[in-house]
Design a protein around this motif. Structure first.
Motif, PDB file in Angstrom:
ATOM      1  N   UNK A  47     -36.466  90.475  17.244  1.00  0.00           N
ATOM      2  CA  UNK A  47     -37.900  90.708  17.028  1.00  0.00           C
ATOM      3  C   UNK A  47     -38.759  89.881  17.982  1.00  0.00           C
ATOM      4  N   UNK A  48     -39.663  90.560  18.674  1.00  0.00           N
ATOM      5  CA  UNK A  48     -40.598  89.906  19.592  1.00  0.00           C
ATOM      6  C   UNK A  48     -41.990  90.476  19.397  1.00  0.00           C
ATOM      7  N   UNK A  49     -42.953  89.601  19.143  1.00  0.00           N
ATOM      8  CA  UNK A  49     -44.361  89.985  19.098  1.00  0.00           C
ATOM      9  C   UNK A  49     -45.047  89.288  20.266  1.00  0.00           C
ATOM     10  N   UNK A  50     -45.600  90.074  21.166  1.00  0.00           N
ATOM     11  CA  UNK A  50     -46.085  89.574  22.453  1.00  0.00           C
ATOM     12  C   UNK A  50     -47.578  89.866  22.596  1.00  0.00           C
ATOM     13  N   UNK A  51     -48.343  88.844  22.920  1.00  0.00           N
ATOM     14  CA  UNK A  51     -49.789  88.992  23.085  1.00  0.00           C
ATOM     15  C   UNK A  51     -50.136  89.402  24.510  1.00  0.00           C
ATOM     16  N   UNK A  52     -50.815  90.538  24.647  1.00  0.00           N
ATOM     17  CA  UNK A  52     -51.332  90.976  25.942  1.00  0.00           C
ATOM     18  C   UNK A  52     -52.859  91.009  25.839  1.00  0.00           C
ATOM     19  N   UNK A  53     -53.506  91.953  26.499  1.00  0.00           N
ATOM     20  CA  UNK A  53     -54.968  92.075  26.455  1.00  0.00           C
ATOM     21  C   UNK A  53     -55.352  93.538  26.607  1.00  0.00           C
ATOM     22  N   UNK A  54     -56.364  93.961  25.876  1.00  0.00           N
ATOM     23  CA  UNK A  54     -56.856  95.322  26.057  1.00  0.00           C
ATOM     24  C   UNK A  54     -57.390  95.476  27.478  1.00  0.00           C
ATOM     25  N   UNK A  55     -57.065  96.620  28.072  1.00  0.00           N
ATOM     26  CA  UNK A  55     -57.422  96.864  29.464  1.00  0.00           C
ATOM     27  C   UNK A  55     -56.251  96.704  30.406  1.00  0.00           C
ATOM     28  N   UNK A  56     -55.159  96.150  29.910  1.00  0.00           N
ATOM     29  CA  UNK A  56     -53.947  96.007  30.713  1.00  0.00           C
ATOM     30  C   UNK A  56     -53.154  97.307  30.690  1.00  0.00           C
ATOM     31  N   UNK A  57     -52.608  97.682  31.836  1.00  0.00           N
ATOM     32  CA  UNK A  57     -51.728  98.852  31.898  1.00  0.00           C
ATOM     33  C   UNK A  57     -52.387 100.120  31.416  1.00  0.00           C
ATOM     34  N   UNK A  58     -51.698 100.836  30.534  1.00  0.00           N
ATOM     35  CA  UNK A  58     -52.174 102.145  30.080  1.00  0.00           C
ATOM     36  C   UNK A  58     -53.474 102.067  29.303  1.00  0.00           C
ATOM     37  N   UNK A  86     -45.059  87.515  34.023  1.00  0.00           N
ATOM     38  CA  UNK A  86     -43.845  88.201  34.477  1.00  0.00           C
ATOM     39  C   UNK A  86     -42.631  87.297  34.327  1.00  0.00           C
ATOM     40  N   UNK A  87     -42.779  86.034  34.702  1.00  0.00           N
ATOM     41  CA  UNK A  87     -41.651  85.111  34.592  1.00  0.00           C
ATOM     42  C   UNK A  87     -41.326  84.797  33.134  1.00  0.00           C
ATOM     43  N   UNK A  88     -42.360  84.622  32.321  1.00  0.00           N
ATOM     44  CA  UNK A  88     -42.123  84.326  30.903  1.00  0.00           C
ATOM     45  C   UNK A  88     -41.478  85.506  30.187  1.00  0.00           C
ATOM     46  N   UNK A  89     -41.909  86.725  30.508  1.00  0.00           N
ATOM     47  CA  UNK A  89     -41.307  87.896  29.854  1.00  0.00           C
ATOM     48  C   UNK A  89     -39.827  88.011  30.198  1.00  0.00           C
ATOM     49  N   UNK A  90     -39.488  87.740  31.443  1.00  0.00           N
ATOM     50  CA  UNK A  90     -38.078  87.778  31.847  1.00  0.00           C
ATOM     51  C   UNK A  90     -37.280  86.728  31.087  1.00  0.00           C
ATOM     52  N   UNK A  91     -37.840  85.529  30.977  1.00  0.00           N
ATOM     53  CA  UNK A  91     -37.150  84.451  30.269  1.00  0.00           C
ATOM     54  C   UNK A  91     -36.975  84.785  28.788  1.00  0.00           C
ATOM     55  N   UNK A  92     -38.018  85.323  28.171  1.00  0.00           N
ATOM     56  CA  UNK A  92     -37.961  85.635  26.742  1.00  0.00           C
ATOM     57  C   UNK A  92     -36.980  86.763  26.450  1.00  0.00           C
ATOM     58  N   UNK A  93     -37.015  87.814  27.238  1.00  0.00           N
ATOM     59  CA  UNK A  93     -36.097  88.943  27.023  1.00  0.00           C
ATOM     60  C   UNK A  93     -34.648  88.480  27.111  1.00  0.00           C
ATOM     61  N   UNK A 106     -49.922  90.733  33.747  1.00  0.00           N
ATOM     62  CA  UNK A 106     -49.620  91.129  32.379  1.00  0.00           C
ATOM     63  C   UNK A 106     -49.032  92.538  32.306  1.00  0.00           C
ATOM     64  N   UNK A 107     -49.516  93.440  33.139  1.00  0.00           N
ATOM     65  CA  UNK A 107     -49.027  94.828  33.109  1.00  0.00           C
ATOM     66  C   UNK A 107     -47.538  94.886  33.408  1.00  0.00           C
ATOM     67  N   UNK A 108     -47.100  94.126  34.397  1.00  0.00           N
ATOM     68  CA  UNK A 108     -45.672  94.107  34.741  1.00  0.00           C
ATOM     69  C   UNK A 108     -44.864  93.541  33.577  1.00  0.00           C
ATOM     70  N   UNK A 115     -41.900  95.412  31.197  1.00  0.00           N
ATOM     71  CA  UNK A 115     -40.558  94.846  31.069  1.00  0.00           C
ATOM     72  C   UNK A 115     -40.161  94.728  29.602  1.00  0.00           C
ATOM     73  N   UNK A 116     -41.090  94.284  28.804  1.00  0.00           N
ATOM     74  CA  UNK A 116     -40.804  94.129  27.370  1.00  0.00           C
ATOM     75  C   UNK A 116     -40.542  95.487  26.729  1.00  0.00           C
ATOM     76  N   UNK A 117     -41.370  96.468  27.055  1.00  0.00           N
ATOM     77  CA  UNK A 117     -41.179  97.799  26.473  1.00  0.00           C
ATOM     78  C   UNK A 117     -39.869  98.447  26.920  1.00  0.00           C
ATOM     79  N   UNK A 118     -39.362  98.041  28.061  1.00  0.00           N
ATOM     80  CA  UNK A 118     -38.100  98.592  28.566  1.00  0.00           C
ATOM     81  C   UNK A 118     -36.888  97.838  28.044  1.00  0.00           C
ATOM     82  N   UNK A 119     -37.118  96.769  27.306  1.00  0.00           N
ATOM     83  CA  UNK A 119     -36.018  95.949  26.804  1.00  0.00           C
ATOM     84  C   UNK A 119     -35.405  96.562  25.547  1.00  0.00           C
TER      85      UNK A 119
END
Length: 208
Positions: free
Chosen positions: A101-112, A84-91, A136-138, A142-146
């Motif tokens: 351009x941002x390519x962000x690594x998450x994990x399957x099973x997170x969020x939707x 959450x803190x890193x996403x805020x800093x990166x955005x 990771x979900x949060x 945040x990234x998708x809303x940016x």
């Protein structure tokens, strides 16, 4: 291409660095410990900092064309608020530096993607990985809303095996059991995504 790679010394980030250098990219490796890059240290621009610090990430983002984040928590089952803190800093940093351009690594099973998981996967995600996945979900939302041209990547269980180059990638994939994908293949997908508009504003699931 000028790439800023976060988590450059991690098991996936290191593969991204290797691939970018082979492709002739100009790489800025954002790291906590420069010594961890070993023999690659002389081939990249090193930036030592904290990925959750807006000031540090902003300084590293100047002059870049894309940001690739392969941040992870290793074998820990607790993320704290790293993502959450890193996403805020990166955005914020990308916006200030004019990097879209941002390519962000998450994990399957997170969020939707949790709803698409198999039974065995859901059991792991609800228990062992619950803390990490909540953070990771949060971050992902945040990234998708940016306003960035983001891609949030959802790999299945990561392995240290060699790249196969035969993995599947789509907005949604059927799941059975607990499938895997090598970190090398994930890195290859992420690196290619920085150069392509195909996955902008999409959240691809990738697996063998």
């Amino acid at each position: 291409m000028k790439l800023l790679i976060l988590g450059a010394t991690g098991p996936t980030g290191r593969h991204v660095v290797d691939l970018a250098l082979r492709a002739g990219d100009s790489v800025t490796a954002f790291v906590r410990n420069p010594a961890a890059l070993g023999d690659l240290a002389d081939r990249v621009t090193l930036f030592t900092g904290d990925a959750t610090s807006p000031r540090d990430v902003s300084a590293a983002a100047v002059g870049q064309e894309a940001v690739v984040s392969a941040l992870g928590v290793g074998t820990s089952v607790r993320a704290g608020d790293l993502f959450t803190r890193a996403s805020t800093a990166v955005i914020g940093a990308a916006g200030e530096a004019g990097v879209s351009r941002l390519v962000w690594l998450s994990s399957f099973g997170v969020g939707h993607t949790f709803d698409w998981s198999s039974g065995p996967q859901k059991l792991i995600y609800r228990t062992l990985l619950r803390s990490v996945y909540a953070d990771k979900a949060i971050a992902d939302e945040r990234i998708r809303s940016s306003a960035l041209d983001w891609t949030v990547v959802y790999p299945t269980r990561l392995t240290h095996g060699p790249a196969k180059g035969t993995f599947s990638a789509d907005d949604r994939l059927p799941m059975k059991g607990n499938p895997t994908i090598s970190r090398a293949d994930v890195a290859a997908f992420m690196h290619r995504a920085t150069r392509s508009g195909e996955w902008i504003h999409r959240s691809p699931v990738i697996t063998d």
